[in-house]
Design a protein around this motif. Structure first.
Motif, mmCIF file in Angstrom:
data_model
loop_
_atom_site.group_PDB
_atom_site.id
_atom_site.type_symbol
_atom_site.label_atom_id
_atom_site.label_comp_id
_atom_site.label_asym_id
_atom_site.label_seq_id
_atom_site.Cartn_x
_atom_site.Cartn_y
_atom_site.Cartn_z
ATOM 1 N N ASP A 1 0.848 -1.193 0.000
ATOM 2 C CA ASP A 1 0.000 0.000 0.000
ATOM 3 C C ASP A 1 0.881 1.241 0.000
ATOM 4 N N ASN A 2 0.770 2.037 -1.051
ATOM 5 C CA ASN A 2 1.631 3.220 -1.184
ATOM 6 C C ASN A 2 1.376 4.251 -0.091
ATOM 7 N N ASP A 3 0.110 4.415 0.299
ATOM 8 C CA ASP A 3 -0.214 5.397 1.345
ATOM 9 C C ASP A 3 0.413 4.994 2.677
ATOM 10 N N GLU A 4 0.324 3.706 3.016
ATOM 11 C CA GLU A 4 0.907 3.236 4.268
ATOM 12 C C GLU A 4 2.435 3.306 4.224
ATOM 13 N N ALA A 5 3.009 2.992 3.055
ATOM 14 C CA ALA A 5 4.468 3.051 2.914
ATOM 15 C C ALA A 5 4.966 4.482 3.108
ATOM 16 N N LYS A 6 4.230 5.438 2.563
ATOM 17 C CA LYS A 6 4.610 6.850 2.730
ATOM 18 C C LYS A 6 4.465 7.263 4.188
ATOM 19 N N ARG A 7 3.393 6.809 4.840
ATOM 20 C CA ARG A 7 3.206 7.124 6.253
ATOM 21 C C ARG A 7 4.352 6.549 7.081
ATOM 22 N N PHE A 8 4.758 5.332 6.741
ATOM 23 C CA PHE A 8 5.853 4.707 7.483
ATOM 24 C C PHE A 8 7.122 5.545 7.376
ATOM 25 N N GLU A 9 7.426 5.999 6.174
ATOM 26 C CA GLU A 9 8.649 6.769 5.957
ATOM 27 C C GLU A 9 8.572 8.149 6.609
ATOM 28 N N ASP A 10 7.421 8.820 6.481
ATOM 29 C CA ASP A 10 7.286 10.198 6.949
ATOM 30 C C ASP A 10 7.002 10.315 8.442
ATOM 31 N N ASN B 1 -16.397 0.360 0.992
ATOM 32 C CA ASN B 1 -14.958 0.228 0.740
ATOM 33 C C ASN B 1 -14.295 -0.896 1.510
ATOM 34 N N LEU B 2 -15.029 -1.469 2.460
ATOM 35 C CA LEU B 2 -14.505 -2.549 3.313
ATOM 36 C C LEU B 2 -13.300 -2.113 4.145
ATOM 37 N N LYS B 3 -13.123 -0.809 4.288
ATOM 38 C CA LYS B 3 -12.047 -0.307 5.137
ATOM 39 C C LYS B 3 -12.355 1.125 5.549
ATOM 40 N N VAL B 4 -11.683 1.584 6.587
ATOM 41 C CA VAL B 4 -11.851 2.947 7.057
ATOM 42 C C VAL B 4 -10.527 3.391 7.654
ATOM 43 N N GLY B 5 -10.218 4.695 7.554
ATOM 44 C CA GLY B 5 -8.928 5.176 8.047
ATOM 45 C C GLY B 5 -8.973 6.646 8.415
ATOM 46 N N THR B 6 -7.810 7.314 8.343
ATOM 47 C CA THR B 6 -7.690 8.720 8.727
ATOM 48 C C THR B 6 -7.249 9.540 7.530
ATOM 49 N N ILE B 7 -6.967 10.811 7.753
ATOM 50 C CA ILE B 7 -6.474 11.680 6.686
ATOM 51 C C ILE B 7 -5.066 11.291 6.270
ATOM 52 N N ASN B 8 -4.402 10.456 7.069
ATOM 53 C CA ASN B 8 -3.042 10.018 6.754
ATOM 54 C C ASN B 8 -2.953 8.499 6.870
ATOM 55 N N ALA B 9 -3.731 7.827 5.988
ATOM 56 C CA ALA B 9 -3.738 6.359 5.918
ATOM 57 C C ALA B 9 -4.163 5.740 7.256
ATOM 58 N N ASN B 10 -3.413 4.752 7.737
ATOM 59 C CA ASN B 10 -3.775 3.991 8.939
ATOM 60 C C ASN B 10 -5.174 3.393 8.789
ATOM 61 N N TYR B 11 -5.327 2.611 7.711
ATOM 62 C CA TYR B 11 -6.603 1.963 7.443
ATOM 63 C C TYR B 11 -6.768 0.702 8.281
ATOM 64 N N ARG B 12 -8.009 0.265 8.356
ATOM 65 C CA ARG B 12 -8.300 -1.040 8.931
ATOM 66 C C ARG B 12 -9.370 -1.703 8.066
ATOM 67 N N TYR B 13 -9.088 -2.928 7.654
ATOM 68 C CA TYR B 13 -10.028 -3.667 6.816
ATOM 69 C C TYR B 13 -11.053 -4.406 7.663
ATOM 70 N N ARG B 14 -12.233 -4.590 7.095
ATOM 71 C CA ARG B 14 -13.267 -5.387 7.735
ATOM 72 C C ARG B 14 -13.412 -6.716 6.998
ATOM 73 N N SER C 1 -4.004 8.935 17.519
ATOM 74 C CA SER C 1 -2.619 8.482 17.394
ATOM 75 C C SER C 1 -1.828 9.387 16.458
ATOM 76 N N LEU C 2 -2.451 9.795 15.365
ATOM 77 C CA LEU C 2 -1.782 10.674 14.397
ATOM 78 C C LEU C 2 -1.424 12.013 15.036
ATOM 79 N N ILE C 3 -2.384 12.625 15.725
ATOM 80 C CA ILE C 3 -2.134 13.910 16.395
ATOM 81 C C ILE C 3 -1.002 13.763 17.404
ATOM 82 N N TYR C 4 -1.110 12.718 18.203
ATOM 83 C CA TYR C 4 -0.137 12.504 19.271
ATOM 84 C C TYR C 4 1.274 12.293 18.727
ATOM 85 N N LYS C 5 1.394 11.488 17.689
ATOM 86 C CA LYS C 5 2.718 11.199 17.133
ATOM 87 C C LYS C 5 3.346 12.441 16.503
#
Length: 478
Positions: A124-133, A378-391, A409-413
């Motif tokens: 997942d490109n969005d998650e990969a970018k989140r991991f790096e950033d 969509n069978l998933k839900v997340g935030t403005i910066n990825a961090n999805y969860r599938y159902r 978690s996003l705000i805190y991090k």
């Protein structure tokens, strides 16, 4: 930068160069560079601490947290509940189900780990970018503290352990003699008791016992027993395992839950009861600073839903208002907070009065329906910066909870990273769900305190512009 997959076995660190798979080392030679990929992060940090030539902690990817983030699957979709590297490899069909780790299969095992890492990285490109950033920066912060340890007063820890042992013994005596319950610490009995009483399991058995502790004496006793036992286990662990006379070295996991919460294990400082947090102290000539968000999840829910009535209540106290409505007693704020979380988790056993309270907020109801529809389509839900969860295929009730907690978690991090980058005299110690324990040298304390507060409020405002976020600051973790 060279990437190595690492495995500690047979008293040696074995490695495989991920970019040159033919380069396999039975005794890896550590330096100050490279990316180290492993599921044995605590052992790796201990080893690095012993090596004098390693002065800077290299980039470390913890495969457990990485798999949790990139896989985007909660426990309801997993075929394995307790995460292990071998179980993960088999779950993703990388290793055969009859594969066993032995002296002769070490290189194969490292190869499988490399395949898993590459597979997850490209999933997942969005998650990969989140991991790096984001996540990699968080990992650097928490691994530095894991490397340095958390200051502890072991004399106080011993005293607290003695009192906890007495409290646990007393509680078990009451359960056995008064209620004829002889195995209250058995997890299967706990689940069966909740099922028998018709209490829906929400979040965990501990949280469910907590939810019903005011209506059920047995729930109260079991809740107290579990909480005290968890604290005792943590305090005993920090005294008996690798550490020093002044520090404990817990394991930090940057992506510890599906909502990306930072967790601490062995010992779990995050879950210590307030009365037992006094074991955490500052280094000489330093003071502790504990900052946390006020009504964190409730404020996020108010802003994201845009419910005007909920936004107005945030400016006073949402939990106090809920307590007045349900209990006719505004002082029962902590009980009201449990009800709020039960609503977020989709607890269908909430009483009519509790449900009546939440139905008053039309904007909130529309927001919840929107998330439920997104989950359905969509069978998933997340935030403005990825961090999805599938159902899965079954109906789920956690959609609202995931959005709110993942946003938290996003705000805190982001606040953690900013403090680390902008205020290098502020030393990070312990992450909580909505707050942080820092230590600061006495001479800098008053100057840095308002700067930390400003950063936390700004990051809250950035994600939740419809409210004016607030924080609480104390000079003690208690």
């Amino acid at each position: 930068m060279t990437r190595y997959v690492l495995l500690f076995i047979e008293n040696k660190w074995h490695s495989l160069n991920l970019d040159q798979p033919e380069n396999f080392q039975e005794d890896h030679q550590f330096g100050n560079d490279g990316i180290l990929i492993t599921f044995q992060t605590p052992e790796l940090l201990r080893h690095l601490k012993k090596i004098k030539r390693v002065r800077i902690i290299p980039k470390i990817v913890d495969l457990e947290g990485f798999e949790k983030q990139m896989g985007q699957e909660g426990k309801d979709l997993k075929s394995f509940k307790n995460w292990t590297m071998l179980a993960a490899l088999k779950y993703h069909n990388i290793a055969n189900h009859d594969f066993k780790l032995s002296s002769s299969t070490i290189r194969d095992f490292l190869g499988y780990m490399a395949v898993l890492y590459e597979y997850l990285l490209q999933k997942d490109n969005d998650e990969a970018k989140r991991f790096e950033d984001l996540e990699q920066k968080i990992n650097h912060i928490i691994y530095r503290r894991q490397f340095l340890g958390v200051p502890i007063n072991f004399s106080i820890a011993e005293s607290v352990c003695t009192q906890l042992e007495k409290d646990i013994y007393r509680t078990k005596n009451i359960l056995q003699l008064k209620y004829r319950i002889f195995n209250p610490d058995n997890e299967e009995w706990q689940k069966q008791y909740l099922l028998k009483k018709g209490y829906k399991l929400i979040k965990s058995t501990l949280f469910t016992f907590k939810s019903w502790r005011n209506e059920d004496d047995i729930c109260l006793l079991v809740y107290e027993m579990i909480r005290n036992q968890k604290d005792l286990d943590s305090l005993l662990f920090m005294q008996s395992h690798w550490g020093s006379k002044a520090n404990a070295y817990p394991k930090y996991l940057g992506f510890g839950t599906i909502t990306s919460r930072i967790t601490m294990r062995e010992p779990s400082f995050q879950n210590l009861r307030k009365s037992n947090r006094k074991v955490v102290v500052a280094d000489p000539f330093h003071k502790l600073l504990y900052i946390d968000y006020s009504q964190f999840e409730a404020g996020i829910l108010a802003s994201l839903s845009g419910d005007k009535r909920l936004i107005e209540l945030y400016n006073t106290d949402i939990y106090e208002d809920l307590a007045k409505f349900v209990f006719n007693d505004g002082t029962k704020r902590s009980d009201a907070k449990v009800i709020f979380y039960r609503y977020m988790y989709g607890d269908t056993t909430l009483g009519s009065k509790e449900l009546q309270y939440f139905k008053r907020f039309t904007g909130l109801q529309s927001f919840k329906e929107k998330i439920d529809l997104e989950m359905k389509n969509n069978l998933k839900v997340g935030t403005i910066n990825a961090n999805y969860r599938y159902r899965g295929e079954e109906d789920v009730s956690w959609g609202l909870s995931h959005v709110i907690q993942a946003t938290a978690s996003l705000i805190y991090k982001k606040a953690l990273i900013r403090v680390f980058v902008e205020l290098d005299r502020v030393k990070f110690l312990i992450p909580m769900h909505d707050g942080t324990v820092y230590q600061i040298a006495n001479m800098w304390y008053d100057e840095l305190k308002p700067k930390i507060e400003r950063i936390y409020i700004e990051e809250f405002k950035r994600a939740c512009p419809k409210i004016k976020g607030r924080v609480n600051i104390k000079d003690t973790f208690e």
